[in-house]
Design a protein around this motif. Structure first.
Motif, short mmCIF file in Angstrom:
data_model
loop_
_atom_site.label_atom_id
_atom_site.label_comp_id
_atom_site.label_asym_id
_atom_site.label_seq_id
_atom_site.Cartn_x
_atom_site.Cartn_y
_atom_site.Cartn_z
N SER A 49 0.80 -1.22 0.00
CA SER A 49 0.00 0.00 0.00
C SER A 49 0.84 1.27 0.00
CB SER A 49 -0.93 0.00 1.22
OG SER A 49 -1.79 -1.12 1.19
N LEU A 50 2.11 1.14 0.31
CA LEU A 50 2.96 2.33 0.36
C LEU A 50 3.03 3.05 -0.98
CD1 LEU A 50 5.95 1.26 2.61
CD2 LEU A 50 4.29 3.06 3.08
N GLY A 51 3.02 2.31 -2.08
CA GLY A 51 3.11 2.92 -3.40
C GLY A 51 4.38 3.72 -3.58
N PHE A 52 4.23 4.93 -4.15
CA PHE A 52 5.38 5.78 -4.43
C PHE A 52 5.61 6.83 -3.34
CE2 PHE A 52 4.02 4.45 -8.72
CZ PHE A 52 5.21 3.91 -9.19
N ALA A 53 4.86 6.77 -2.27
CA ALA A 53 4.89 7.84 -1.27
C ALA A 53 6.29 8.14 -0.74
CB ALA A 53 3.94 7.52 -0.12
N PRO A 54 7.09 7.14 -0.32
CA PRO A 54 8.44 7.47 0.17
C PRO A 54 9.32 8.13 -0.88
CG PRO A 54 7.81 5.24 0.81
CD PRO A 54 6.81 5.69 -0.20
N LEU A 55 9.19 7.67 -2.12
CA LEU A 55 9.99 8.25 -3.21
C LEU A 55 9.58 9.69 -3.47
CD1 LEU A 55 11.99 7.96 -5.56
CD2 LEU A 55 10.13 6.99 -6.92
N VAL A 56 8.27 9.94 -3.52
CA VAL A 56 7.78 11.30 -3.77
C VAL A 56 8.21 12.23 -2.65
CG1 VAL A 56 5.71 12.71 -3.96
CG2 VAL A 56 5.84 10.52 -5.16
N LYS A 57 8.12 11.78 -1.40
CA LYS A 57 8.50 12.62 -0.27
C LYS A 57 9.96 13.04 -0.35
CE LYS A 57 6.79 11.63 3.71
NZ LYS A 57 6.48 10.97 5.02
N GLU A 58 10.82 12.15 -0.85
CA GLU A 58 12.25 12.46 -0.93
C GLU A 58 12.59 13.33 -2.13
OE1 GLU A 58 16.57 10.19 -0.84
OE2 GLU A 58 14.70 9.07 -0.59
N ALA A 59 11.87 13.17 -3.26
CA ALA A 59 12.25 13.85 -4.50
C ALA A 59 11.62 15.22 -4.66
CB ALA A 59 11.88 12.97 -5.70
N THR A 60 10.39 15.42 -4.19
CA THR A 60 9.69 16.67 -4.48
C THR A 60 10.35 17.93 -3.92
OG1 THR A 60 8.22 16.18 -2.59
CG2 THR A 60 7.42 15.65 -4.81
N PRO A 61 11.09 17.91 -2.80
CA PRO A 61 11.73 19.16 -2.36
C PRO A 61 12.72 19.73 -3.36
CG PRO A 61 11.62 17.60 -0.55
CD PRO A 61 11.21 16.85 -1.77
N ALA A 62 13.21 18.91 -4.29
CA ALA A 62 14.18 19.39 -5.27
C ALA A 62 13.53 19.92 -6.54
CB ALA A 62 15.15 18.27 -5.63
N VAL A 63 12.21 19.85 -6.63
CA VAL A 63 11.48 20.37 -7.80
C VAL A 63 10.85 21.70 -7.41
CG1 VAL A 63 9.69 19.94 -9.51
CG2 VAL A 63 11.06 18.04 -8.63
N VAL A 64 11.11 22.74 -8.20
CA VAL A 64 10.71 24.10 -7.83
C VAL A 64 9.77 24.70 -8.86
CG1 VAL A 64 12.88 24.48 -6.61
CG2 VAL A 64 12.70 25.14 -9.02
N ASN A 65 9.10 25.76 -8.45
CA ASN A 65 8.25 26.53 -9.35
C ASN A 65 9.01 27.78 -9.78
OD1 ASN A 65 5.54 28.75 -9.19
ND2 ASN A 65 5.67 27.11 -10.67
N ILE A 66 8.91 28.12 -11.06
CA ILE A 66 9.66 29.25 -11.61
C ILE A 66 8.71 30.28 -12.21
CG2 ILE A 66 11.33 29.98 -13.36
CD1 ILE A 66 12.72 27.32 -13.04
N TYR A 67 8.85 31.53 -11.73
CA TYR A 67 8.11 32.66 -12.29
C TYR A 67 9.11 33.50 -13.09
CZ TYR A 67 4.56 31.50 -8.77
OH TYR A 67 3.63 30.86 -8.00
N ALA A 68 8.85 33.68 -14.37
CA ALA A 68 9.76 34.45 -15.23
C ALA A 68 9.00 35.63 -15.84
CB ALA A 68 10.33 33.56 -16.32
N LYS A 69 9.68 36.77 -15.89
CA LYS A 69 9.07 37.99 -16.42
C LYS A 69 9.98 38.58 -17.50
CE LYS A 69 7.30 40.87 -13.52
NZ LYS A 69 7.18 41.90 -12.46
N ARG A 70 9.36 39.02 -18.59
CA ARG A 70 10.11 39.62 -19.68
C ARG A 70 9.37 40.85 -20.17
NH1 ARG A 70 10.55 37.21 -25.80
NH2 ARG A 70 12.08 38.68 -26.63
N VAL A 71 10.10 41.94 -20.37
CA VAL A 71 9.51 43.17 -20.89
C VAL A 71 9.88 43.32 -22.36
CG1 VAL A 71 9.39 45.68 -20.67
CG2 VAL A 71 9.67 44.26 -18.62
N VAL A 72 8.88 43.42 -23.23
CA VAL A 72 9.11 43.55 -24.67
C VAL A 72 8.43 44.81 -25.17
CG1 VAL A 72 9.35 41.07 -25.04
CG2 VAL A 72 7.09 42.12 -25.21
N ALA A 73 8.96 45.37 -26.25
CA ALA A 73 8.37 46.55 -26.86
C ALA A 73 7.37 46.10 -27.93
CB ALA A 73 9.46 47.42 -27.48
N THR A 74 6.14 46.56 -27.83
CA THR A 74 5.11 46.20 -28.81
C THR A 74 4.46 47.47 -29.35
OG1 THR A 74 3.42 46.02 -27.08
CG2 THR A 74 4.63 44.01 -27.66
N ARG A 75 3.89 47.35 -30.52
CA ARG A 75 3.18 48.47 -31.14
C ARG A 75 1.67 48.25 -30.99
NH1 ARG A 75 6.19 51.92 -34.29
NH2 ARG A 75 8.32 51.22 -34.75
#
Length: 478
Positions: A49-75
């Motif tokens: 019943s454990l499934g992937f839970a121990p693996l997910v608990k160990e790996a997920t702290p190394a996966v991050v969310n990225i917010y990227a912003k870019r300013v472009v000139a438009t007409r």
């Protein structure tokens, strides 16, 4: 090239659970356990019943969310959405800055803050914010980015002792292995999906270009998971999720991940201080071997890549290769296309020696070929034409192997190339990458020769150009 070796299972219960999923059926054992999972049969229902839970608990702290912003000139043009007038009035309207935001995922590769993501997430960003699984936030800057590979290496500012994933040698990955795809789509929290490796050596089928080379998986890759982790059952990174082919546009489809071996090269070059990614230069063109060619060459099936042309300074030409030879393998790994050839050379790394298996005249031979960058010989010697010339503001350079490689010119290209056409040249129809053959009948072999011919052209200007392998003549009345 040395990759971090795979670690053993860190959870016997997890290993047992995975083995149970693979090996137990309702009536007893179905198949023998795979060689990579040599562990005991689960001893209890709790372990299953454990499934992937121990693996997910160990790996997920190394996966991050990225917010990227870019300013472009438009007409802001009133004709922007008109199918007819939008082209005629594309330069009409006031130029205004516009903020473009992108959202994706990334994977921490080291405890001192090196992070990998996709180029299409962060490659042209002006501002990047990285949010960890524990909600800590850090500013980041791009150290190395490459659009062709769709990879980018970031460095987090002011960090230490971060959780991170180890890189597995992706050449050891096999079809059928269990994998997890982890990402942080749209900032709503991490998601995990499971599946198997469904294909290897998939080239030219996902984000990137002809240099692409991917691991294929049926693990659903949710929208926003670009740059996330594809991990094995040991928690090692085998690839970076990059895209999915889906008829519906959702997460149901075929997923693609960039192999960890290529990620390792990006990490190594970023640590060495490179600001752009460098690949070994082959100096050749070729195509896959078909059935007829295989039979004529004594092969029992189509395999390898036949060489069509070689540059005189190619490391392959300098080691006895010639057009018509067939390359069967690089470092013992079989290849079947130019994309695989480029990938195998890239993961060998600059400065090393690749052992290339050649078939020539019915004889196979292993030949060591040095992995070098395309030479800058002769020097580019850039020259910008003056205001007194017929085409002012145009930047001209000498063609050399590095220029051929960068602009994807024909291997036989020689002479002078337009690096930047300038405002007047662009309006006249000139393009970056055009090779100038002659000006008003004068052969052009250096930027200085071209500049001199453009100073006193008379009442008409005639340019003979080579573009996309075809010769064209352009005439202008001055």
């Amino acid at each position: 090239m040395t990759l971090i070796s795979r670690r053993p299972f860190r959870s016997s219960a997890l290993a047992s659970a995975l083995l149970a999923l693979l090996a137990l059926g309702p009536g007893g054992p179905l198949t023998a356990p795979p060689a990579m999972a040599q562990t005991r049969v689960p001893a209890s229902q709790a372990e299953i019943s454990l499934g992937f839970a121990p693996l997910v608990k160990e790996a997920t702290p190394a996966v991050v969310n990225i917010y990227a912003k870019r300013v472009v000139a438009t007409r802001q043009s009133p004709f922007a959405n008109d199918p007819i007038f939008s082209e005629f009035f594309k330069n009409f309207g006031q130029v205004r800055p516009q903020v473009q935001n992108s959202l994706g995922s990334g994977v921490i590769l080291s405890d001192d803050g090196y992070v990998v993501s996709n180029y299409h997430v962060v490659g042209q960003a002006d501002e990047i914010r990285v949010v960890l699984n524990d909600r800590r936030e850090f500013n980041a800057k791009v150290l190395l980015a490459d659009e062709n590979s769709d990879l980018a290496i970031l460095r987090l500012e002011g960090v230490k002792d971060l959780p991170h994933l180890s890189l597995r040698d992706s050449d050891s990955v096999e079809v059928g292995e269990l994998v997890l795809a982890i990402g942080n789509p749209f900032g709503v929290g991490q998601t995990v999906s499971s599946g198997i490796v469904s294909g290897l050596a998939r080239s030219g089928t996902a984000t990137g270009s002809e240099r692409g080379y991917f691991i294929q998986t049926d693990a659903p890759i949710n929208p926003g998971n670009s740059g996330g982790a594809l991990i094995d059952v040991n928690g090692d990174l085998i690839g970076v999720n990059t895209s999915i082919l889906s008829r519906s546009g959702g997460s149901n489809g075929i997923g693609f991940a960039i192999p960890a071996a290529l990620v390792r090269q990006f990490l190594d070059q970023s640590r060495a201080g490179n600001d752009h990614f460098e690949r070994p230069w082959a100096g050749m063109s070729g195509h896959p071997v078909d059935l007829d060619m295989a039979e004529a060459s004594g092969l029992d099936r189509p395999e390898g890549m036949v060489i069509d042309a070689l540059h005189a300074e190619s490391p392959f030409a300098n080691n006895g290769f010639k057009p018509g030879d067939i390359i069967l393998a690089v470092d013992g790994k079989p290849i079947s296309s130019p994309a695989e050839m480029v990938y195998r050379m890239t993961v060998t790394g600059l400065g090393g020696q690749a052992v290339v298996t050649r078939l020539s005249g019915g004889t196979r031979k292993d030949i060591s070929v040095p992995m070098i960058v395309a030479p800058e010989d002769p020097a580019r010697d850039p020259l910008k034409t003056g205001e007194e010339t017929a085409v002012p503001g145009m930047t001209l350079i000498n063609i050399n192997p590095a220029v051929i490689n960068e602009f994807q010119l024909q291997l036989s290209a020689r002479g002078v190339m337009i690096e930047e056409p300038g405002r007047i040249g662009q309006r006249a129809g000139l393009r970056a990458g055009d090779t100038i053959l002659s000006i008003n009948g004068t052969d052009i072999d250096t930027p200085q020769t071209a500049d001199a011919a453009l100073r006193n052209p008379g009442r008409t200007l005639e340019l003979s150009l080579l573009r996309d392998g075809k010769t064209a003549t352009m005439r202008f009345r001055l």
